[in-house]
Enzyme design. Structure first.
Site, PDB file in Angstrom:
ATOM      1  N   LYS A 180       0.856  -1.191   0.000  1.00 31.20           N
ATOM      2  CA  LYS A 180       0.000   0.000   0.000  1.00 31.20           C
ATOM      3  C   LYS A 180       0.886   1.233   0.000  1.00 31.20           C
ATOM      4  O   LYS A 180       1.500   1.586   0.994  1.00 31.20           O
ATOM      5  CB  LYS A 180      -0.938   0.056   1.204  1.00 31.20           C
ATOM      6  CG  LYS A 180      -2.093   1.022   0.895  1.00 31.20           C
ATOM      7  CD  LYS A 180      -2.686   1.727   2.071  1.00 31.20           C
ATOM      8  CE  LYS A 180      -1.935   2.848   2.674  1.00 31.20           C
ATOM      9  NZ  LYS A 180      -1.745   4.048   1.828  1.00 31.20           N
ATOM     10  N   GLU A 256      10.022   1.149  10.421  1.00 32.19           N
ATOM     11  CA  GLU A 256      11.064   2.147  10.125  1.00 32.19           C
ATOM     12  C   GLU A 256      10.385   3.504  10.250  1.00 32.19           C
ATOM     13  O   GLU A 256       9.585   3.898   9.404  1.00 32.19           O
ATOM     14  CB  GLU A 256      11.627   1.915   8.723  1.00 32.19           C
ATOM     15  CG  GLU A 256      12.294   0.544   8.613  1.00 32.19           C
ATOM     16  CD  GLU A 256      13.048   0.330   7.309  1.00 32.19           C
ATOM     17  OE1 GLU A 256      12.802   1.048   6.333  1.00 32.19           O
ATOM     18  OE2 GLU A 256      13.903  -0.580   7.275  1.00 32.19           O
ATOM     19  N   CYS A 290      13.868  10.769   6.262  1.00 30.01           N
ATOM     20  CA  CYS A 290      13.889  10.378   7.675  1.00 30.01           C
ATOM     21  C   CYS A 290      15.274  10.548   8.278  1.00 30.01           C
ATOM     22  O   CYS A 290      15.418  10.793   9.469  1.00 30.01           O
ATOM     23  CB  CYS A 290      13.440   8.933   7.809  1.00 30.01           C
ATOM     24  SG  CYS A 290      14.373   7.804   6.756  1.00 30.01           S
TER      25      CYS A 290
HETATM   26  P1  NAD Z   1       2.613   8.376   7.553  1.00 35.63           P
HETATM   27  O1  NAD Z   1       2.885   7.589   8.783  1.00 35.63           O
HETATM   28  O2  NAD Z   1       1.646   9.474   7.617  1.00 35.63           O
HETATM   29  O3  NAD Z   1       2.082   7.419   6.389  1.00 35.63           O
HETATM   30  C1  NAD Z   1       2.834   6.325   5.946  1.00 35.63           C
HETATM   31  C2  NAD Z   1       1.891   5.273   5.379  1.00 35.63           C
HETATM   32  O4  NAD Z   1       1.090   4.746   6.417  1.00 35.63           O
HETATM   33  C3  NAD Z   1       0.940   5.775   4.308  1.00 35.63           C
HETATM   34  O5  NAD Z   1       0.866   4.798   3.299  1.00 35.63           O
HETATM   35  C4  NAD Z   1      -0.366   5.896   5.060  1.00 35.63           C
HETATM   36  O6  NAD Z   1      -1.510   5.776   4.242  1.00 35.63           O
HETATM   37  C5  NAD Z   1      -0.266   4.728   6.008  1.00 35.63           C
HETATM   38  N1  NAD Z   1      -1.094   4.794   7.213  1.00 35.63           N
HETATM   39  C6  NAD Z   1      -1.434   5.890   7.931  1.00 35.63           C
HETATM   40  N2  NAD Z   1      -2.178   5.524   8.996  1.00 35.63           N
HETATM   41  C7  NAD Z   1      -2.305   4.177   8.950  1.00 35.63           C
HETATM   42  C8  NAD Z   1      -2.957   3.213   9.774  1.00 35.63           C
HETATM   43  N3  NAD Z   1      -3.615   3.563  10.874  1.00 35.63           N
HETATM   44  N4  NAD Z   1      -2.865   1.917   9.428  1.00 35.63           N
HETATM   45  C9  NAD Z   1      -2.176   1.540   8.328  1.00 35.63           C
HETATM   46  N5  NAD Z   1      -1.547   2.403   7.507  1.00 35.63           N
HETATM   47  C10 NAD Z   1      -1.614   3.701   7.817  1.00 35.63           C
HETATM   48  O7  NAD Z   1       4.034   8.848   7.047  1.00 35.63           O
HETATM   49  P2  NAD Z   1       4.357   9.826   5.826  1.00 35.63           P
HETATM   50  O8  NAD Z   1       3.944  11.202   6.205  1.00 35.63           O
HETATM   51  O9  NAD Z   1       3.837   9.224   4.574  1.00 35.63           O
HETATM   52  O10 NAD Z   1       5.953   9.731   5.750  1.00 35.63           O
HETATM   53  C11 NAD Z   1       6.819  10.542   6.461  1.00 35.63           C
HETATM   54  C12 NAD Z   1       7.334   9.816   7.688  1.00 35.63           C
HETATM   55  O11 NAD Z   1       8.005   8.628   7.305  1.00 35.63           O
HETATM   56  C13 NAD Z   1       8.361  10.640   8.454  1.00 35.63           C
HETATM   57  O12 NAD Z   1       8.114  10.521   9.837  1.00 35.63           O
HETATM   58  C14 NAD Z   1       9.677   9.954   8.104  1.00 35.63           C
HETATM   59  O13 NAD Z   1      10.704  10.122   9.032  1.00 35.63           O
HETATM   60  C15 NAD Z   1       9.248   8.536   7.999  1.00 35.63           C
HETATM   61  N6  NAD Z   1      10.228   7.771   7.215  1.00 35.63           N
HETATM   62  C16 NAD Z   1      11.021   6.857   7.849  1.00 35.63           C
HETATM   63  C17 NAD Z   1      11.983   6.140   7.127  1.00 35.63           C
HETATM   64  C18 NAD Z   1      12.871   5.129   7.808  1.00 35.63           C
HETATM   65  O14 NAD Z   1      13.502   4.360   7.094  1.00 35.63           O
HETATM   66  N7  NAD Z   1      12.952   5.092   9.124  1.00 35.63           N
HETATM   67  C19 NAD Z   1      12.123   6.367   5.762  1.00 35.63           C
HETATM   68  C20 NAD Z   1      11.305   7.312   5.151  1.00 35.63           C
HETATM   69  C21 NAD Z   1      10.349   7.998   5.889  1.00 35.63           C
END
Ligand code: NAD
Length: 496
Positions: A180, A256, A290
């Site tokens: 997803k 992650e 991130c």
């Molecule tokens: P987000 O958590 O808002 O969304 C990520 C994904 O989760 C999306 O596909 C979203 O639709 C889904 N999602 C949201 N709520 C959910 C739920 N309750 N159940 C299942 N899926 C759900 O994150 P974002 O804004 O898309 O991305 C930015 C974040 O990602 C930042 O915090 C960044 O640091 C982190 N990030 C971490 C890494 C790493 O490797 N540690 C890499 C890239 C980004």
């Protein structure tokens, strides 16, 4: 916002690209042009059920988990070839969805996606499994068997790169996948799944489910009893919600999550190199990484010199249309995300919350944040404690190595850190003392796909990469055989 959408990206379930069961779609907004350039299927519960059922069937009865690493590897290498051949379409998809400069997507993200498929295909095939020396007449070895149906949930910030980082090892180890992608960046996932079919990945093995997170496709997927693994990249708060959903079925998960990386610049560093790496660490992808080095701690002896050069380099970055070849920094990925980053800049008070030295909001253009440098922030300031996920770097002086390490470790996050020093002993000492899953010394974001990748604290649970991905995407099984024929029941359970 006007709607000029032309492209449609459907779910890809059981080898067929489809609308949502109830026909709903959502727009993907190009953050530079501010138009909906595409639409994607809006996944509901029935769509999640269909996608998991397809993956389940392909796993339980299909050839993919059973064909062996060599045959799977051949197909995944073909997929890598196709990713490279379709670099233009894949890079443009991410760029239009979330504003990443298309030249960077093409030069970095697409090759890395291809490399993910090649690396994990080869790693799965070539890596040895344990065979334990036993002197009691037994032969003990480990089988790494595919885990089953993998739910992969991805963020929007580097869509193709991060999605392939999950999908490649999951497929290489014989699993089936439901991916997803983030609702902000649906396009490249569907393109990738089309290419996977073309490469020979059987229908049902790699499915894409589009839609939103809470009470939508994401949540329906992670709470589904037919899922055997959840791999998630995204915000720490979302990670907590997913961990709660996974608990109901005891589904193993890898998280992650967010970061707030510190970057330690010692007076004994090569200052020119430290400045150019620090600029890349702070502002690549408009800071929407991130791993971004958003907290820069500089030894006082070189603080002024560093700040002068760093600020000049930040000011020199070209921001603008992500479709243009010379653009360093595009718009923030969405209007909502721009509002979030603006919230941090609005809180700068010239006092303990910090002072803006350069960059920040552009009054003429609400799409962009110019590379911002903040100074004089107190340790508890929001800009030093919370993940901004934008092009905002906070620069702070320090006097001793101990003080620098203590400041670096003083957030709930622990994803990564950077150290710039020419002193060998200091490099090893600080690498050991810094809290995080990765420490880069005199560089940033240089990845070795064999190395563990992940975070501690609020930055995540688990590691992926190399054998760590194998551990997560398989069920390791111990096989113990009595080959000497001399063991009797009295030996059972004895410690060895
Ligand atoms: P987000 O958590 O808002 O969304 C990520 C994904 O989760 C999306 O596909 C979203 O639709 C889904 N999602 C949201 N709520 C959910 C739920 N309750 N159940 C299942 N899926 C759900 O994150 P974002 O804004 O898309 O991305 C930015 C974040 O990602 C930042 O915090 C960044 O640091 C982190 N990030 C971490 C890494 C790493 O490797 N540690 C890499 C890239 C980004």
């Amino acid at each position: 916002m006007t709607n000029e959408s032309t492209e449609f990206y459907g779910h890809l379930i059981d080898g067929k690209e489809t609308e949502a069961q109830d026909g709903r779609r959502f727009p993907s907004v190009d953050p530079w042009r501010r138009t909906a350039w595409a639409e994607a299927a809006e996944g509901g519960r029935e769509d999640a059920d269909r996608a998991v059922a397809a993956a389940r069937q392909a796993f339980d009865t299909g050839e993919w988990p059973r064909m062996g690493h060599t045959a799977r590897g051949r197909i995944l290498h073909r997929l890598a070839d196709l990713v490279e051949r379709n670099a233009g379409e894949l890079a443009a998809a991410d760029s239009r969805d979330m504003g990443r400069p298309v030249a960077q997507a093409r030069a970095k993200d697409v090759p890395r996606a291809a490399a993910n498929f090649r690396f994990f295909a080869d790693h799965a095939r070539l890596t040895a499994a344990e065979q334990l020396p036993a002197d009691n007449g037994t032969h003990v070895y480990t089988r790494y068997e595919p885990a089953g149906v993998v739910a992969a949930i991805a963020p929007w910030n580097l869509p193709l790169m991060l999605e392939s980082w999950k999908v490649a090892p999951a497929l290489a180890h014989g699993n089936t996948v439901v991916l997803k992608p983030a609702e902000q960046s649906p396009a490249s996932a569907t393109v990738l799944a089309r290419l996977a079919l073309e490469a020979g990945v059987p229908p049902g093995v790699f499915n894409v489910l589009h839609g939103h997170g809470p009470a939508a496709a994401g949540e329906f997927l992670v709470s589904h009893p037919g899922v055997d693994r959840i791999t998630f990249t995204g915000e720490s708060a979302t990670g907590r919600a997913i961990a709660r959903a996974a608990a109901d079925h005891l589904t193993p998960l890898s998280l992650e999550l967010g970061g707030k990386a510190a970057n330690l610049v010692f007076a004994d560093c090569d200052l020119d190199r430290a400045v150019s790496w620090s600029v890349a660490a702070a502002y690549t992808n408009a800071g929407q990484v991130c791993l971004a080095g958003s907290r820069i701690y500089v030894e006082r002896a070189v603080y002024d010199a560093f700040l002068e050069r760093f600020t000049a380099a930040a000011d020199a970055l070209r921001f603008g249309d992500p479709a243009e070849a010379g653009t360093d920094i595009g718009p923030l990925a969405s209007a909502e995300h721009h509002a979030k980053v603006r919230g941090f800049l609005d809180r700068l008070d010239g006092g303990p919350q910090g002072r803006l030295l350069t960059g920040g909001l552009d009054p003429r253009d609400p799409r962009v944040v110019r590379p911002a440098v903040v100074v004089d922030a107190a340790a508890e300031a929001a800009v030093l404690q919370q993940e901004i996920f934008g092009p905002v770097a906070v620069v702070t002086p320090f006097d001793t190595e101990q003080q620098a390490v203590a400041q670096a470790n003083a957030t709930p996050y622990g994803l990564n850190a950077m150290v710039f020093t020419e002193d060998l002993r200091r490099a090893h000492r600080t690498a050991a003392a810094l809290r995080g899953g990765t420490v880069w010394v005199n560089c940033y974001f240089v990845r070795d796909l064999r190395a563990p990748f992940g975070g501690v604290g609020a930055s995540g649970i688990g590691r992926e990469g190399g054998v760590h991905s194998r551990e997560f995407f398989t069920e390791p099984k111990a096989v113990v055989m009595d080959i000497a024929g001399t063991l009797g029941p009295e030996a059972t359970g004895a410690a060895r």
